[in-house]
Design an enzyme around this catalytic site. Structure first.
Site, PDB file in Angstrom:
ATOM      1  CD  GLU A  59     -40.169  55.803  -1.080  1.00  0.00           C
ATOM      2  OE1 GLU A  59     -41.098  55.880  -0.054  1.00  0.00           O
ATOM      3  OE2 GLU A  59     -39.851  54.612  -1.505  1.00  0.00           O
ATOM      4  CB  ILE A  82     -48.925  51.558  11.534  1.00  0.00           C
ATOM      5  CG1 ILE A  82     -49.190  53.113  11.339  1.00  0.00           C
ATOM      6  CG2 ILE A  82     -49.840  50.644  12.633  1.00  0.00           C
ATOM      7  CD1 ILE A  82     -49.635  53.604  12.771  1.00  0.00           C
ATOM      8  CG  HIS A  88     -42.973  45.715   4.430  1.00  0.00           C
ATOM      9  ND1 HIS A  88     -42.381  45.171   3.035  1.00  0.00           N
ATOM     10  CD2 HIS A  88     -42.896  47.102   4.029  1.00  0.00           C
ATOM     11  CE1 HIS A  88     -42.351  46.132   2.279  1.00  0.00           C
ATOM     12  NE2 HIS A  88     -42.583  47.405   2.588  1.00  0.00           N
TER      13      HIS A  88
HETATM   14  C1  DLZ Z   1     -44.887  49.502   2.046  1.00  0.00           C
HETATM   15  C2  DLZ Z   1     -45.369  50.334   3.276  1.00  0.00           C
HETATM   16  C3  DLZ Z   1     -45.971  49.996   4.452  1.00  0.00           C
HETATM   17  C4  DLZ Z   1     -46.665  48.415   4.222  1.00  0.00           C
HETATM   18  N1  DLZ Z   1     -46.394  50.615   5.252  1.00  0.00           N
HETATM   19  C5  DLZ Z   1     -45.900  51.944   5.236  1.00  0.00           C
HETATM   20  C6  DLZ Z   1     -45.952  52.636   6.555  1.00  0.00           C
HETATM   21  O1  DLZ Z   1     -46.744  52.379   7.367  1.00  0.00           O
HETATM   22  N2  DLZ Z   1     -45.659  53.911   6.558  1.00  0.00           N
HETATM   23  C7  DLZ Z   1     -44.805  54.422   5.512  1.00  0.00           C
HETATM   24  O2  DLZ Z   1     -44.472  55.665   5.856  1.00  0.00           O
HETATM   25  N3  DLZ Z   1     -44.614  53.830   4.388  1.00  0.00           N
HETATM   26  C8  DLZ Z   1     -45.168  52.806   4.425  1.00  0.00           C
HETATM   27  N4  DLZ Z   1     -44.859  51.804   3.258  1.00  0.00           N
HETATM   28  C9  DLZ Z   1     -44.252  52.387   2.063  1.00  0.00           C
HETATM   29  C10 DLZ Z   1     -42.626  52.355   2.054  1.00  0.00           C
HETATM   30  O3  DLZ Z   1     -42.175  53.314   2.949  1.00  0.00           O
HETATM   31  C11 DLZ Z   1     -42.221  52.750   0.686  1.00  0.00           C
HETATM   32  O4  DLZ Z   1     -42.850  54.156   0.308  1.00  0.00           O
HETATM   33  C12 DLZ Z   1     -42.513  51.632  -0.445  1.00  0.00           C
HETATM   34  O5  DLZ Z   1     -42.073  50.360  -0.101  1.00  0.00           O
HETATM   35  C13 DLZ Z   1     -42.016  52.010  -1.895  1.00  0.00           C
HETATM   36  O6  DLZ Z   1     -40.676  52.307  -1.994  1.00  0.00           O
END
Ligand code: DLZ
Length: 155
Positions: A59, A82, A88
């Site tokens: 976002e 991470i 993903h």
């Molecule tokens: C889904 C997700 C995952 C698995 N890991 C992280 C992360 O390590 N750091 C991070 O900032 N955001 C992560 N997200 C969330 C995604 O950035 C996002 O907020 C979701 O997919 C919803 O759009």
């Protein structure tokens, strides 16, 4: 990527409006990045600072885009991703990086890139500007954003 060779920037950010957009995953690391950004902006004399939290790093670009459209002179984008066991990680890192690049090039508003993309939490903590960390990426991103505002004024 090695942090060796980072410049020591002397910057005067007086009068600059900065928006900090920060993701919310990995609280301890994010707290360190935010603290480093706040320290660096204060040291540069920046007093007009707005902080906006978004859910995840995916976002960050839309928040940075809105900040630029709303009149920010510079944006500092902070997040931590991470690596997990699925692809993903690559999609979130790629979307955040290309999205932030698009915002800065399209709008001409400097965006400090404070997105940590790490294999594990230990790597992230080492870059978070916390006690015992070797690097302070939140501060670096803030300094880069403000220094670029100053640099662009010469053009
Ligand atoms: C889904 C997700 C995952 C698995 N890991 C992280 C992360 O390590 N750091 C991070 O900032 N955001 C992560 N997200 C969330 C995604 O950035 C996002 O907020 C979701 O997919 C919803 O759009």
């Amino acid at each position: 990527m090695s942090g060796a060779g980072a410049p020591r920037l002397e910057i005067d950010g007086t009068g600059i409006r900065v928006v900090v957009v920060a993701a919310s995953w990995h609280t301890q690391v994010m707290d360190g990045l935010l603290a480093g950004t706040r320290r660096a902006l204060a040291a540069a004399g920046v007093t007009d600072v707005t902080e906006v939290r978004v859910p995840g790093s995916f976002e960050l670009p839309v928040a940075a885009s809105r900040a630029a459209a709303a009149g920010a002179d510079a944006v500092v984008a902070l997040g931590v991703v991470i690596r997990g066991g699925t692809p993903h990680f690559d999609y979130v890192c790629s979307a955040a990086t290309s999205g932030l690049t698009d915002v800065t090039v399209r709008t001409g508003v400097p965006v400090g890139f404070g997105l940590l993309t790490c294999d594990d939490e230990a790597q992230a903590l080492d870059r978070a500007g916390l006690e015992g960390s070797n690097e302070d990426k939140g501060a670096e991103a803030a300094e880069a954003a403000v220094a670029t505002v100053v640099a662009l004024r010469a053009l």
